[in-house]
Motif scaffolding. Sequence first.
Motif, PDB file in Angstrom:
ATOM      1  N   GLU A  31       0.660  -0.943   0.034  1.00 10.85           N
ATOM      2  CA  GLU A  31      -0.204   0.066  -0.313  1.00 10.85           C
ATOM      3  C   GLU A  31       0.895   1.329   0.109  1.00 10.85           C
ATOM      4  O   GLU A  31       1.787   1.548   0.650  1.00 10.85           O
ATOM      5  CB  GLU A  31      -0.971   0.005   1.528  1.00 10.85           C
ATOM      6  N   VAL A  32       0.370   2.016  -0.268  1.00  6.10           N
ATOM      7  CA  VAL A  32       1.426   3.751  -0.841  1.00  6.10           C
ATOM      8  C   VAL A  32       0.794   4.093   0.464  1.00  6.10           C
ATOM      9  O   VAL A  32      -0.008   4.193   0.332  1.00  6.10           O
ATOM     10  CB  VAL A  32       0.416   4.155  -2.361  1.00  6.10           C
ATOM     11  N   ASN A  47       0.513   7.847   0.911  1.00  4.81           N
ATOM     12  CA  ASN A  47       1.228   9.323   0.823  1.00  4.81           C
ATOM     13  C   ASN A  47       1.031  10.586   2.031  1.00  4.81           C
ATOM     14  O   ASN A  47       0.525  10.668   2.639  1.00  4.81           O
ATOM     15  CB  ASN A  47      -0.390   9.925   0.171  1.00  4.81           C
ATOM     16  N   GLU A  48       2.028  10.772   2.206  1.00  5.51           N
ATOM     17  CA  GLU A  48       2.371  12.182   3.148  1.00  5.51           C
ATOM     18  C   GLU A  48       1.414  13.227   3.443  1.00  5.51           C
ATOM     19  O   GLU A  48       1.162  13.144   4.420  1.00  5.51           O
ATOM     20  CB  GLU A  48       3.931  12.593   2.926  1.00  5.51           C
ATOM     21  N   ALA A  49       0.803  13.792   2.859  1.00  2.00           N
ATOM     22  CA  ALA A  49      -0.311  14.431   2.988  1.00  2.00           C
ATOM     23  C   ALA A  49      -1.499  14.019   2.932  1.00  2.00           C
ATOM     24  O   ALA A  49      -2.084  14.123   4.419  1.00  2.00           O
ATOM     25  CB  ALA A  49      -1.535  15.068   1.661  1.00  2.00           C
ATOM     26  N   ASP A  50      -2.185  13.022   2.892  1.00  7.10           N
ATOM     27  CA  ASP A  50      -3.157  11.618   3.446  1.00  7.10           C
ATOM     28  C   ASP A  50      -2.267  11.264   5.223  1.00  7.10           C
ATOM     29  O   ASP A  50      -3.844  11.935   5.728  1.00  7.10           O
ATOM     30  CB  ASP A  50      -3.470  10.794   3.023  1.00  7.10           C
ATOM     31  N   ARG A 110       4.631  18.221   8.310  1.00  6.05           N
ATOM     32  CA  ARG A 110       5.423  17.552   7.651  1.00  6.05           C
ATOM     33  C   ARG A 110       6.754  16.528   8.267  1.00  6.05           C
ATOM     34  O   ARG A 110       7.377  15.194   7.586  1.00  6.05           O
ATOM     35  CB  ARG A 110       5.606  18.197   6.048  1.00  6.05           C
ATOM     36  N   GLY A 133       7.393   7.363  -4.228  1.00  2.00           N
ATOM     37  CA  GLY A 133       6.933   6.789  -3.153  1.00  2.00           C
ATOM     38  C   GLY A 133       7.173   5.984  -2.156  1.00  2.00           C
ATOM     39  O   GLY A 133       8.311   5.294  -1.740  1.00  2.00           O
ATOM     40  N   THR A 134       6.412   6.300  -0.691  1.00  3.78           N
ATOM     41  CA  THR A 134       6.320   5.241   0.372  1.00  3.78           C
ATOM     42  C   THR A 134       5.240   4.106   0.449  1.00  3.78           C
ATOM     43  O   THR A 134       4.270   4.281   0.387  1.00  3.78           O
ATOM     44  CB  THR A 134       6.739   5.960   1.759  1.00  3.78           C
TER      45      THR A 134
END
Length: 86
Positions: free
Chosen positions: A42-43, A45-48, A57, A80-81
């Motif tokens: 699963e990705v 997302n830093e913003a999420d 951040r 991505g992470t």
Amino acid sequence: MTDLDQLRATLSHRDDPALPLAEAAYRYLLREIIDMSLRPGEVLNEADLQQRLGAGRTPIREALLRLAEDRLVTIHARRGTFVSDL
């Protein structure tokens, strides 16, 4: 009370009333990975994550770097992470 507030309340000790945001975010994400709420591949997302955890951040990135050191997430530059396969 948000999940992060609940996590802070659960994890904080009487001797340490101020749990750093990065540590709280790390423990929250660690629990989500262990509980399989965040699935392998699963990705992340830093913003999420910032919005979900109510953190900035820097604490999110510090938490993700710790998880990468623990080999629970994989960070790919410009891609991505991702939650690591177990």
